[in-house]
Motif scaffolding. Structure first.
Motif, PDB file in Angstrom:
ATOM      1  N   ILE A  33       0.840  -1.199   0.000  1.00 42.31           N
ATOM      2  CA  ILE A  33       0.000   0.000   0.000  1.00 42.31           C
ATOM      3  C   ILE A  33       0.869   1.242   0.000  1.00 42.31           C
ATOM      4  O   ILE A  33       1.995   1.241   0.526  1.00 42.31           O
ATOM      5  CB  ILE A  33      -0.937   0.014   1.238  1.00 42.31           C
ATOM      6  CG1 ILE A  33      -1.904   1.202   1.159  1.00 42.31           C
ATOM      7  CG2 ILE A  33      -0.138   0.046   2.539  1.00 42.31           C
ATOM      8  CD1 ILE A  33      -2.996   1.176   2.229  1.00 42.31           C
ATOM      9  N   LEU A  34       0.361   2.289  -0.615  1.00 43.33           N
ATOM     10  CA  LEU A  34       0.974   3.610  -0.548  1.00 43.33           C
ATOM     11  C   LEU A  34      -0.148   4.616  -0.318  1.00 43.33           C
ATOM     12  O   LEU A  34      -1.162   4.590  -1.001  1.00 43.33           O
ATOM     13  CB  LEU A  34       1.714   3.939  -1.847  1.00 43.33           C
ATOM     14  CG  LEU A  34       2.322   5.348  -1.939  1.00 43.33           C
ATOM     15  CD1 LEU A  34       3.419   5.544  -0.895  1.00 43.33           C
ATOM     16  CD2 LEU A  34       2.864   5.609  -3.342  1.00 43.33           C
ATOM     17  N   VAL A  35       0.035   5.481   0.682  1.00 48.65           N
ATOM     18  CA  VAL A  35      -0.928   6.542   0.975  1.00 48.65           C
ATOM     19  C   VAL A  35      -0.277   7.872   0.634  1.00 48.65           C
ATOM     20  O   VAL A  35       0.831   8.164   1.091  1.00 48.65           O
ATOM     21  CB  VAL A  35      -1.336   6.527   2.462  1.00 48.65           C
ATOM     22  CG1 VAL A  35      -2.364   7.625   2.744  1.00 48.65           C
ATOM     23  CG2 VAL A  35      -1.898   5.169   2.858  1.00 48.65           C
ATOM     24  N   VAL A  36      -0.954   8.687  -0.169  1.00 47.08           N
ATOM     25  CA  VAL A  36      -0.393   9.978  -0.581  1.00 47.08           C
ATOM     26  C   VAL A  36      -1.334  11.105  -0.167  1.00 47.08           C
ATOM     27  O   VAL A  36      -2.541  10.934  -0.083  1.00 47.08           O
ATOM     28  CB  VAL A  36      -0.143  10.041  -2.105  1.00 47.08           C
ATOM     29  CG1 VAL A  36       0.866   8.986  -2.530  1.00 47.08           C
ATOM     30  CG2 VAL A  36      -1.441   9.889  -2.881  1.00 47.08           C
ATOM     31  N   ASP A  37      -0.731  12.261   0.087  1.00 49.76           N
ATOM     32  CA  ASP A  37      -1.513  13.454   0.425  1.00 49.76           C
ATOM     33  C   ASP A  37      -0.717  14.674   0.010  1.00 49.76           C
ATOM     34  O   ASP A  37       0.517  14.675   0.087  1.00 49.76           O
ATOM     35  CB  ASP A  37      -1.809  13.508   1.927  1.00 49.76           C
ATOM     36  CG  ASP A  37      -3.004  14.408   2.244  1.00 49.76           C
ATOM     37  OD1 ASP A  37      -2.952  15.609   1.896  1.00 49.76           O
ATOM     38  OD2 ASP A  37      -3.974  13.918   2.834  1.00 49.76           O
ATOM     39  N   SER A  38      -1.429  15.718  -0.416  1.00 53.92           N
ATOM     40  CA  SER A  38      -0.759  16.931  -0.898  1.00 53.92           C
ATOM     41  C   SER A  38      -0.205  17.794   0.228  1.00 53.92           C
ATOM     42  O   SER A  38       0.669  18.631  -0.005  1.00 53.92           O
ATOM     43  CB  SER A  38      -1.727  17.762  -1.750  1.00 53.92           C
ATOM     44  OG  SER A  38      -2.859  18.132  -0.987  1.00 53.92           O
ATOM     45  N   VAL A  39      -0.696  17.612   1.454  1.00 58.03           N
ATOM     46  CA  VAL A  39      -0.216  18.437   2.565  1.00 58.03           C
ATOM     47  C   VAL A  39       1.205  18.030   2.931  1.00 58.03           C
ATOM     48  O   VAL A  39       1.607  16.878   2.733  1.00 58.03           O
ATOM     49  CB  VAL A  39      -1.136  18.330   3.794  1.00 58.03           C
ATOM     50  CG1 VAL A  39      -2.535  18.803   3.446  1.00 58.03           C
ATOM     51  CG2 VAL A  39      -1.165  16.908   4.337  1.00 58.03           C
ATOM     52  N   PRO A  40       2.005  18.971   3.492  1.00 55.58           N
ATOM     53  CA  PRO A  40       3.395  18.645   3.806  1.00 55.58           C
ATOM     54  C   PRO A  40       3.556  17.705   4.999  1.00 55.58           C
ATOM     55  O   PRO A  40       4.559  17.001   5.114  1.00 55.58           O
ATOM     56  CB  PRO A  40       4.030  20.010   4.095  1.00 55.58           C
ATOM     57  CG  PRO A  40       2.880  20.897   4.477  1.00 55.58           C
ATOM     58  CD  PRO A  40       1.711  20.406   3.683  1.00 55.58           C
ATOM     59  N   GLU A  41       2.587  17.696   5.920  1.00 60.70           N
ATOM     60  CA  GLU A  41       2.649  16.830   7.091  1.00 60.70           C
ATOM     61  C   GLU A  41       1.254  16.632   7.648  1.00 60.70           C
ATOM     62  O   GLU A  41       0.335  17.391   7.337  1.00 60.70           O
ATOM     63  CB  GLU A  41       3.558  17.439   8.171  1.00 60.70           C
ATOM     64  CG  GLU A  41       3.081  18.778   8.679  1.00 60.70           C
ATOM     65  CD  GLU A  41       3.995  19.374   9.733  1.00 60.70           C
ATOM     66  OE1 GLU A  41       4.981  18.721  10.099  1.00 60.70           O
ATOM     67  OE2 GLU A  41       3.713  20.496  10.192  1.00 60.70           O
ATOM     68  N   PHE A  42       1.092  15.603   8.472  1.00 57.97           N
ATOM     69  CA  PHE A  42      -0.211  15.314   9.036  1.00 57.97           C
ATOM     70  C   PHE A  42      -0.536  16.255  10.198  1.00 57.97           C
ATOM     71  O   PHE A  42       0.273  16.437  11.102  1.00 57.97           O
ATOM     72  CB  PHE A  42      -0.293  13.869   9.533  1.00 57.97           C
ATOM     73  CG  PHE A  42      -1.584  13.569  10.247  1.00 57.97           C
ATOM     74  CD1 PHE A  42      -2.752  13.367   9.520  1.00 57.97           C
ATOM     75  CD2 PHE A  42      -1.642  13.519  11.637  1.00 57.97           C
ATOM     76  CE1 PHE A  42      -3.956  13.116  10.166  1.00 57.97           C
ATOM     77  CE2 PHE A  42      -2.837  13.265  12.286  1.00 57.97           C
ATOM     78  CZ  PHE A  42      -3.995  13.062  11.547  1.00 57.97           C
TER      79      PHE A  42
END
Length: 437
Positions: A33-42
Motif C-alpha cells: 500500500i501507498l498513501v499519498v496526500d498533498s499536505v506537507p505533514e499530518f
C-alpha cells in the motif's frame, strides 16, 4: 522499482481512515500500500484543537482496535510506549482529548513507511486491458506515475459556508479557523456564532468564558428547533454499528434518503458535557454585573449578511415559527456551518465508468467499492464519502477499522481480518419467519 512504481493499493488522502488502512495493511505480507496526500505533514483539526475538547467516541475507536485489538498500533500500545498507561487507567475516562488523539495518530504515522506527503494526485486512469489504475502524481514539482491494482479515495471534507452567509468580508470566518482568530474574537466588541453543532457550541463556550472576563457580547443563532444534544444513548448508538451499516446499505435508495433525514442528532447535536458547561457559564453570568450581553436564539434561519461602512457585519434572519424578520450587527461572525465532500477532480478520466444513483452519487457496494463498467467494479473504494450508501456511520472514527478490514479482505481475496459477527442487540431487518403471508 520498475518503470512505474507499482502497489496493490493506492490510498488518496492521509486522514485517520487511510492512516488506519496503512496501519492494518502493515501486518499483511502480501498487500502493498501507498498513501499519498498533498499536505506537507499530518495535522488534525488544528483550528478547533481546544485544550479540553474530547473525542465523542471511546479510545477503542482508534485505527485498529475494533477489528484487531492485538495489533501493534492500538491506542493502548501508544499509551504504553509513551509511559502513560497507568495515568490513563487512573484518569478513568474512556474519551481521550482531541489533542491526545492527534498525538496518537502522529505516533502511528511515525511507525509507517507507506505514507507520502507533499504528493498531489493529478489524474486516475483505468487501464482495462491491463486491469490496473495508472495514477499521475506530482511530488516536489516532479510528475510520475503510480500503477495500482486498487484505489481508495479518502480525501475527506472541506469547510462550507452556505450562500446566505456568502461575503468577501474578513469579519466572517469558518469555525475550522477559529483558534487562529481567537485573540481577535476575544478583543471584538460583539461576536455572532451561526450553527449549533458541537463546533459551534465549543466556540460559544470559549466566547462565554471570555465574556465573563469582560470580553465580547455574544449572539448564537441556529435554525434547529432547539440546542439539541447528540443522541448517545445506548440503544440509539446501535444505529452506528456495523450491523446497522450493513442493513442500511441493503435498503433501496429512496428509503435510505428518507431514513437519513431522521439521523441528524447523531452528527449535528451537542455533547451533554458541553451543554452542561454552556448552562453553567450562562448561570455564572447572573452573578456578575456590567458584562456585555449574551443572547441565544434557536429556530432562526439566516437570510443574509451585509457589510457596513465601518466593516462590521449586519446579520439578517427569519424566525421560523413566527416568520418575523430579525437583525443585529457584529464585529465578527463565525460560521459553524459544517463541511462538504472535498472535490475528487482527479477521478474525471473514469467518471463515465462509475455507476450513479438517481441523485448522481456513486453506487457503493457493501465492501465500500463503487459499482462500475469495464472491469472497474470492486477496484475503487470510498472512505467517508459514502454516507448516502452506508448511513450515519460513514464519518465515524469507530467504523474506520471495519471499513478498512472490508477493503483489505476484498483486495486480498480472503479473510485477512475477521469481522465481528454480533455488533448490535437490535434486529434491524425483518426475518422471513416473522413475515405474515
Amino acid at each position: 522499482m520498475s518503470e512505474f512504481e507499482k502497489v496493490d493499493i493506492l490510498a488518496i488522502g492521509a486522514g485517520p481512515f487511510n492512516i488506519g488502512l496503512a496501519a492494518m495493511a502493515s501486518t499483511v505480507d502480501d498487500v502493498d500500500i501507498l498513501v499519498v496526500d498533498s499536505v506537507p505533514e499530518f495535522r488534525w483539526h488544528t483550528g478547533m484543537m481546544f485544550e479540553e475538547a474530547k473525542l465523542q467516541v471511546s479510545f477503542l475507536s482508534d485505527v485498529v482496535s475494533l477489528v484487531d485489538p492485538t495489533h501493534p498500533m492500538t491506542f493502548l500500545a501508544y499509551l504504553a510506549d509513551v509511559d502513560r498507561l497507568y495515568p490513563f487507567l487512573v484518569r478513568e475516562d474512556f474519551f481521550p482529548t482531541r489533542r491526545e488523539y492527534e498525538a496518537y495518530l502522529l505516533w502511528v504515522v511515525r511507525r509507517l513507511n507507506t505514507l507520502r506527503f507533499g504528493t498531489t494526485v493529478n489524474s486516475v486512469v483505468w487501464n482495462e486491458e491491463q486491469g490496473h489504475f495508472e495514477v499521475a502524481v506530482t511530488t516536489n514539482g516532479a510528475v510520475s506515475t503510480i500503477v495500482a491494482g486498487h484505489v481508495v479515495v479518502g480525501v475527506g471534507t472541506e469547510p462550507t459556508i452556505p450562500p446566505a452567509l456568502a461575503t468577501a468580508s474578513p469579519a466572517l470566518i469558518h469555525s475550522s479557523e477559529y483558534l487562529f482568530n481567537q485573540e481577535a474574537a476575544h478583543k471584538a466588541g460583539a461576536v455572532t456564532v451561526i450553527g449549533s453543532g458541537q463546533s459551534g457550541a465549543e466556540i460559544v463556550v470559549d466566547l462565554l468564558e471570555a465574556n465573563l472576563n469582560g470580553g465580547p457580547a455574544v449572539q448564537w443563532w441556529t435554525r434547529t428547533p432547539w440546542f439539541a444534544p447528540l443522541d448517545f444513548t445506548k440503544l440509539s448508538l446501535e444505529m452506528t454499528t456495523p450491523a446497522y451499516m450493513d442493513y442500511f446499505q441493503s435498503l433501496p435508495e429512496e428509503t435510505r434518503d428518507k431514513v437519513r433525514a431522521g439521523h441528524w442528532q447523531f452528527h449535528k447535536g451537542i455533547s451533554t458535557d458541553t451543554l452542561a458547561r454552556l448552562h453553567d457559564l450562562l448561570y455564572r453570568r447572573e452573578l456578575k454585573d456590567k458584562l456585555q450581553p449574551v443572547r441565544l436564539r434557536n429556530g432562526v434561519a439566516v437570510e443574509g449578511l451585509d457589510t457596513l461602512d465601518d466593516g462590521r457585519l449586519r446579520i439578517r434572519g427569519r424566525h421560523r415559527d413566527t416568520g418575523s424578520l430579525l437583525a443585529h450587527t457584529a464585529d465578527m461572525v463565525i460560521a459553524a456551518t459544517g463541511y462538504r465532500a472535498r472535490s475528487q477532480h482527479f477521478l474525471a478520466p473514469i467518471n463515465e465508468l462509475l455507476h450513479r444513483d438517481s441523485q448522481g452519487r456513486p453506487v457503493v457496494a457493501n465492501n465500500h467499492s463503487v459499482d462500475a463498467d469495464n472491469g472497474l467494479s470492486g477496484k475503487l473504494f470510498l472512505a467517508n464519502a459514502e454516507s448516502h450508501a452506508i448511513g450515519v456511520s460513514a464519518p465515524n472514527l469507530d467504523i474506520g477499522a471495519v471499513r478498512n478490514a472490508k477493503i483489505l479482505n476484498s483486495v486480498a481475496g480472503r479473510e485477512v481480518y475477521r469481522l465481528q459477527r454480533n455488533t448490535a442487540f437490535t434486529s434491524f431487518g425483518v426475518g422471513d419467519e416473522e413475515v405474515l403471508e
